[in-house]
Design a protein around this motif. Structure first.
Motif, PDB file in Angstrom:
ATOM      1  N   THR D  52       5.976   1.017  -9.481  1.00 40.97           N
ATOM      2  CA  THR D  52       6.378   0.226  -8.328  1.00 40.97           C
ATOM      3  C   THR D  52       5.141  -0.246  -7.601  1.00 40.97           C
ATOM      4  OG1 THR D  52       6.444   1.716  -6.417  1.00 40.97           O
ATOM      5  CG2 THR D  52       8.181   1.999  -8.060  1.00 40.97           C
ATOM      6  N   SER D  53       5.296  -1.282  -6.851  1.00 38.96           N
ATOM      7  CA  SER D  53       4.152  -1.856  -6.145  1.00 38.96           C
ATOM      8  C   SER D  53       3.630  -0.923  -5.060  1.00 38.96           C
ATOM      9  CB  SER D  53       4.561  -3.192  -5.514  1.00 38.96           C
ATOM     10  OG  SER D  53       5.632  -2.956  -4.608  1.00 38.96           O
ATOM     11  N   LEU D  54       4.430   0.108  -4.735  1.00 34.68           N
ATOM     12  CA  LEU D  54       3.999   1.031  -3.681  1.00 34.68           C
ATOM     13  C   LEU D  54       3.110   2.141  -4.216  1.00 34.68           C
ATOM     14  CD1 LEU D  54       7.382   1.407  -1.783  1.00 34.68           C
ATOM     15  CD2 LEU D  54       5.451  -0.061  -1.202  1.00 34.68           C
ATOM     16  N   PRO D 175      10.771  -1.668  -5.075  1.00 38.80           N
ATOM     17  CA  PRO D 175       9.736  -0.640  -5.253  1.00 38.80           C
ATOM     18  C   PRO D 175      10.080   0.711  -4.629  1.00 38.80           C
ATOM     19  CG  PRO D 175       9.152  -2.060  -3.421  1.00 38.80           C
ATOM     20  CD  PRO D 175      10.435  -2.605  -3.983  1.00 38.80           C
ATOM     21  N   LEU D 176      11.058   0.776  -3.729  1.00 38.61           N
ATOM     22  CA  LEU D 176      11.219   2.008  -2.976  1.00 38.61           C
ATOM     23  C   LEU D 176      12.304   2.921  -3.547  1.00 38.61           C
ATOM     24  CD1 LEU D 176      10.217   3.595  -0.542  1.00 38.61           C
ATOM     25  CD2 LEU D 176      11.798   2.337   0.912  1.00 38.61           C
ATOM     26  N   ILE D 188       9.408  -0.103   3.755  1.00 39.68           N
ATOM     27  CA  ILE D 188       8.349  -0.478   2.815  1.00 39.68           C
ATOM     28  C   ILE D 188       7.050  -0.780   3.561  1.00 39.68           C
ATOM     29  CG2 ILE D 188       7.647  -2.261   1.158  1.00 39.68           C
ATOM     30  CD1 ILE D 188      10.618  -2.400   0.297  1.00 39.68           C
ATOM     31  N   ASP D 189       7.180  -1.484   4.673  1.00 38.20           N
ATOM     32  CA  ASP D 189       5.990  -1.796   5.478  1.00 38.20           C
ATOM     33  C   ASP D 189       5.271  -0.527   5.910  1.00 38.20           C
ATOM     34  OD1 ASP D 189       6.464  -4.479   5.276  1.00 38.20           O
ATOM     35  OD2 ASP D 189       7.272  -4.723   7.303  1.00 38.20           O
ATOM     36  N   ILE D 191       4.961   2.243   4.410  1.00 36.48           N
ATOM     37  CA  ILE D 191       4.114   2.762   3.333  1.00 36.48           C
ATOM     38  C   ILE D 191       2.871   1.898   3.172  1.00 36.48           C
ATOM     39  CG2 ILE D 191       3.999   3.220   0.854  1.00 36.48           C
ATOM     40  CD1 ILE D 191       6.939   3.979   0.918  1.00 36.48           C
ATOM     41  N   GLU D 192       3.063   0.584   3.199  1.00 37.19           N
ATOM     42  CA  GLU D 192       1.925  -0.319   3.047  1.00 37.19           C
ATOM     43  C   GLU D 192       0.908  -0.112   4.172  1.00 37.19           C
ATOM     44  OE1 GLU D 192       1.348  -1.774   0.497  1.00 37.19           O
ATOM     45  OE2 GLU D 192       3.211  -2.314  -0.502  1.00 37.19           O
ATOM     46  N   ARG D 195      -1.131   2.958   3.578  1.00 36.15           N
ATOM     47  CA  ARG D 195      -2.175   2.693   2.594  1.00 36.15           C
ATOM     48  C   ARG D 195      -3.368   1.993   3.255  1.00 36.15           C
ATOM     49  NH1 ARG D 195      -1.747   1.234  -2.982  1.00 36.15           N
ATOM     50  NH2 ARG D 195       0.368   0.457  -2.743  1.00 36.15           N
ATOM     51  N   ASP D 323      -1.229   7.571  -4.351  1.00 39.40           N
ATOM     52  CA  ASP D 323      -0.055   6.944  -3.743  1.00 39.40           C
ATOM     53  C   ASP D 323      -0.055   7.213  -2.240  1.00 39.40           C
ATOM     54  OD1 ASP D 323       0.626   6.367  -6.303  1.00 39.40           O
ATOM     55  OD2 ASP D 323       2.315   7.755  -6.405  1.00 39.40           O
ATOM     56  N   SER D 325       2.520   7.211  -0.637  1.00 44.23           N
ATOM     57  CA  SER D 325       3.732   8.013  -0.498  1.00 44.23           C
ATOM     58  C   SER D 325       4.238   8.356  -1.891  1.00 44.23           C
ATOM     59  CB  SER D 325       4.803   7.253   0.280  1.00 44.23           C
ATOM     60  OG  SER D 325       5.999   8.008   0.263  1.00 44.23           O
TER      61      SER D 325
END
Lengths: 354, 354, 354, 354
Positions: D52-54, D175-176, D188-189, D191-192, D195, D323, D325
């Motif tokens: 996933t993109s995460l 992705p989640l 999702i934000d 997590i981003e 990062r 990761d 997360s």
């Protein structure tokens, strides 16, 4: 869990010869089984000291009290707790051997293991511990007889005197629990003679499990003969076990030892049973046949050399009420351990729908 | 868990004769042990087909690849995964017996258990499965030799020919892995003759474990001899096991079979070892001595009666590269199972600070 | 073995609410431990119904009778059998609910599992079963206190009322077994109010294990928190468990949740304990901290909708002596399961000499 | 056996992050099951880093090689061995942290346990170990879907942001791996953002098991929620678990928390599911619902205080591909452990013919 045996049907036991009571927990027993208390009592009676004329004159009631897991005479599917009270705890009998290691007994090894020892009648190593096994075995037999599986054992050799020309019509009668055979009198005499000599004598027990469906056991570590061996070898005094042609197979050619197959009456059949009912660790549907070597009872009144627990040479003569042979009493214990093992494998196999 | 054996030190195995690879997981292995790969290789080589002139001409590399649990040549305390690739999978060899039950093999019982069967070389029942045991055993021996405990086995009887006047100076040499003895030539000849006859032959292996501290094992179901029996009886082809005087003890009086004790050189000593190093299920510190009956290899080229898996009478002659006796190959497997069992008990005993 | 928990130190239990007795077997307990019967009695008393003013008015003696494994007040290293007699078996109390499934109880699921059900007080699902756990826990605590490890639990929330500003000075006093805190009165009132309403109330228990050495537990399936969770979640009425920052950690950033380390007084120290004393499944040496969600007692006198066991709609009001909250009685049970788990891991770790 | 989980269906695993390979043995798997390799691959892909993109930008193939127990695409009933090669072992990445204890990781505890440590990626404590669980879980799901039992998990909270108004239509998309909900973007934000901050964030996963027959689990130590808890809590990073109303039930009255029953469409039905599908440790037939607290990934690039393994204060910034997360990657692992546990209980229950 050194006091537990079995995978789905498991027996956990406790109890010393001279504690307040013995007992245990039989877990994983199916719900809805009618508990035949008369049958259980008859099985307990077979093992009980004093039950045959060859045994000690001790009389222990060995009355089992079921404390849980049975309601209105039917198993509930939950853990079955049980105790067997020790009615006559006469610790004073044992004071003379408190600091002596009895030859042939676990005493020395026990001290090495635990750093202390219940000297009263062998503690946990007492043959009395097997009463719990017989209870568990009786319960397992109740399961097995619903599948028409029978487990029977009998004495086939005493002090080198082998049963001659015996058939297999169990249950076998007291005092020896041996099949009718040409040497039966001599076998009994051998035990009586040992008693008169202040000595003891060993022998061989045969156990046959009939009616077992093909397919029990597993190809690797849970081979049916492997788990039976562990169960049987865990009985005190057992020094060897063999299946089918056993040690004799070591002297045979493959062409003679292999059991040929034929279709008989439309069904697969083995023309012989050197395998003793087990191939590759899995039951074949033939009778499971095993023979068990039982050593002479270590407790003898003859004087023997030994040492004290503080490291001095000594001599010992084990007084008291001891069996000149544990063979008759071992018979129901062998059956019990075999029945528990087969019933456990049967439950496991059922999980896989076969 | 039918593919797992052991309490703290446990071996789980997988693999069929003709799958991609065999392997397993050795868990509970202590951290900080130097892994002697040369020793492991030499143990694997002893079991390998073709390693002795008495075995098949198959050559399997049996190269073990350790995949985890070892870092920089030292065990890390975590699960040790390993695989042994099956380099030569020749399934075509077995098509002729795909629908025939080989006498003396697990084939029929296997079908009854699983409803299907890997006919290629016995599937999970293949002797090839023992390669994983030998790896586990080699690892266990690395633990035991730190305590000066040795585990050795040798062939002492072939087809009824008993080793005569043998001493015990292991390791024993190829091809038979037998102690030097007066009948060694005859024992080897017996195997060669069986091969020439298109037949096979059984025998007896003796295993001695020396240097074991007193106190291993437990008084009830985890008796040391009970767990050793399960471990050894789980080896394919084993049909019997005995400890110390074993079946012979069944013919003895207690006064002869009991091992007297004396203080010798200031330490407790047994004057004989009829107990085979175990009393009441607990090690005494004497050599643990057991003898194991191994049946003749069931795969023989002589024609035998059997049936097909769809219920018709048939005859079978098992072609291919088969050992006329598995005795030499069974020797390292017996040692392996014994070593794993002793090492496991040793770890358990350590938990109790003894 | 569904009635057994533990690897080396194992507890097997049996017993229903209304059978003759409850009891079990504690196996793998080290030899040579002085058994403090006063301490055991005090632990049993803490769990006993009627021991606090918040509980039922039933009075059960809960007197434990040790039947084996202890000699002259010292453990012998063998299986410790024990029973707790059910002095007052009043089955008649339960006839009105014999065919009704009590909401929130196991009744319906139990019938689905076993095909029959001991309707008397919940059978095996009775809270009475926990008496055996408390005995096992008391024995485990005797082992732990030799290592200066303490296990204490207390009620920190009742019906949403959270303990305010509490310290940790166990043992906590009756009736609530809660730490001294600003809301203690309100917490107790909440339970009393639920009783008056014919209702019940849930809450949260905190358990802290102090003095645990670093290194207990294993990196994979036997993580210390995994085995603690199984042990604690096996207590009836527990619906959740968390360690350290637990569910709160789900709302945190790693930079806040990670516990920094420093050398303090020459030794490694964690500057916070969000981990609750366990990292990667292994103890860190910090206090092990867990919080346990306990649901409101399902037995309430308020009328509820339910069905009969033959499939008809019905209403039920559970009469009899029921606790409006099991929180106080659950406190010693939580401690017991935690103590058993830690003691078991400690023995396993000792096997590896650490 | 710390690397083994399960009673009849058992999974044993091995493997470190940077060893040659991971793998294991799935034992007790029924014969005759078609092994859907596409399904297995899709399950493995869901867990794979970079899926996933995460997640991290690492790409690991995570290709499972089944080595035994499957023939012609069908399970044979014997042990299923498997390995997952570690294609990219870049030990050099880890040299900078070889002597530093990473906060929030097992490093310090690991050293205390084993006396040594595989510093390369956490060794056995690496999240990479879960690949073996996902394989086992995929195999278990193949069993469960024959019974129309489904196991699905999804992320319902990230860093305190709770899914809003979500339905349950699994499988949930990358992705989640979260159910469609009003806050999905914000989750999702979160997590981003973590990062970008060189930090990490925790969250909550919900798992629902649908279609489970009533009757799985056992009333005492093998309660279904107890064994599920052990299985789930053994996943790295999980710090809490709750069933049904869980911690919220601690704030409820019994009258609100108990689930009333009615006969609906001629069958028993619960009018609510605060129990989360389990009462008294036994499944009720309702959906099993659990929520799992996952802590923020401990590996963060932000500088943190720590110590060296020779006892000096230090600071650490964990570089590399980590990761922010582990939530998305934990989703399939949660499902896997749940599926293995349910399938195991189902087999056990079958042994009792229900």
């Amino acid at each position: 869990m050194p006091s537990t045996i079995g995978t789905l049907l498991s027996l956990t036991t406790f109890g010393e010869s001279h504690g307040a009571a013995l007992g245990g927990v039989l877990d994983g027993y199916p719900a809805g089984i009618a508990i035949d208390e008369d049958f259980i009592r008859s099985e307990m009676d077979r093992r009980r000291p004093g039950s045959t004329s060859l045994g000690t004159s001790r009389s222990e009631a060995d009355s089992v009290r079921i404390l849980s897991g049975v309601m209105d005479g039917v198993s509930t599917g939950t853990a079955i707790g049980f105790i067997i009270e020790n009615s006559s705890q006469r610790s004073s009998d044992y004071s003379s051997i408190q600091h002596l290691y009895r030859p042939g007994h676990a005493d020395y090894a026990y001290d090495a293991k635990f750093g202390l020892r219940d000297y009263r009648g062998g503690g946990r190593s007492s043959g009395r511990e097997t009463a719990c096994r017989v209870f568990g075995g009786a319960m397992a037999k109740l399961l097995l007889r619903r599948e028409a599986i029978s487990v029977d054992a009998g004495v086939i050799e005493v002090g080198g005197i082998r049963a001659e020309g015996y058939g297999w019509n169990p249950p076998f009668p007291a005092p020896l629990y041996a099949p009718e055979n040409g040497n039966l009198e001599r076998m009994i005499d051998e035990i009586e003679q040992a008693r008169r000599d202040g000595d003891s004598v060993g022998g061989i027990i045969e156990c046959r499990i009939r009616g077992v469906m093909a397919g029990l056991g597993d190809p690797v570590f849970d081979k049916l003969d492997a788990t039976l061996s562990r169960a049987i070898m865990s009985i005190g005094g057992v020094k060897g076990i063999e299946f089918g042609s056993g040690f004799e197979s070591a002297r045979m050619r493959g062409s003679a030892n292999n059991d040929p197959m034929r279709i008989v009456d439309g069904r697969p059949a083995f023309l012989s049973n050197n395998a003793g009912g087990i191939l590759g660790g899995i039951s074949t549907g033939e009778d499971i046949v095993m023979r068990i070597a039982v050593k002479p009872t270590p407790s003898i009144s003859k004087e023997q050399l030994t040492i004290t627990d503080d490291g001095r040479d000594a001599a010992i003569s084990v007084k008291g009420r001891h069996d000149p042979s544990i063979l008759p009493r071992a018979v129901p214990v062998v059956e019990a351990m075999a029945a528990l093992t087969i019933a456990d494998h049967m439950l496991v196999q059922r999980a896989y729908g076969r």
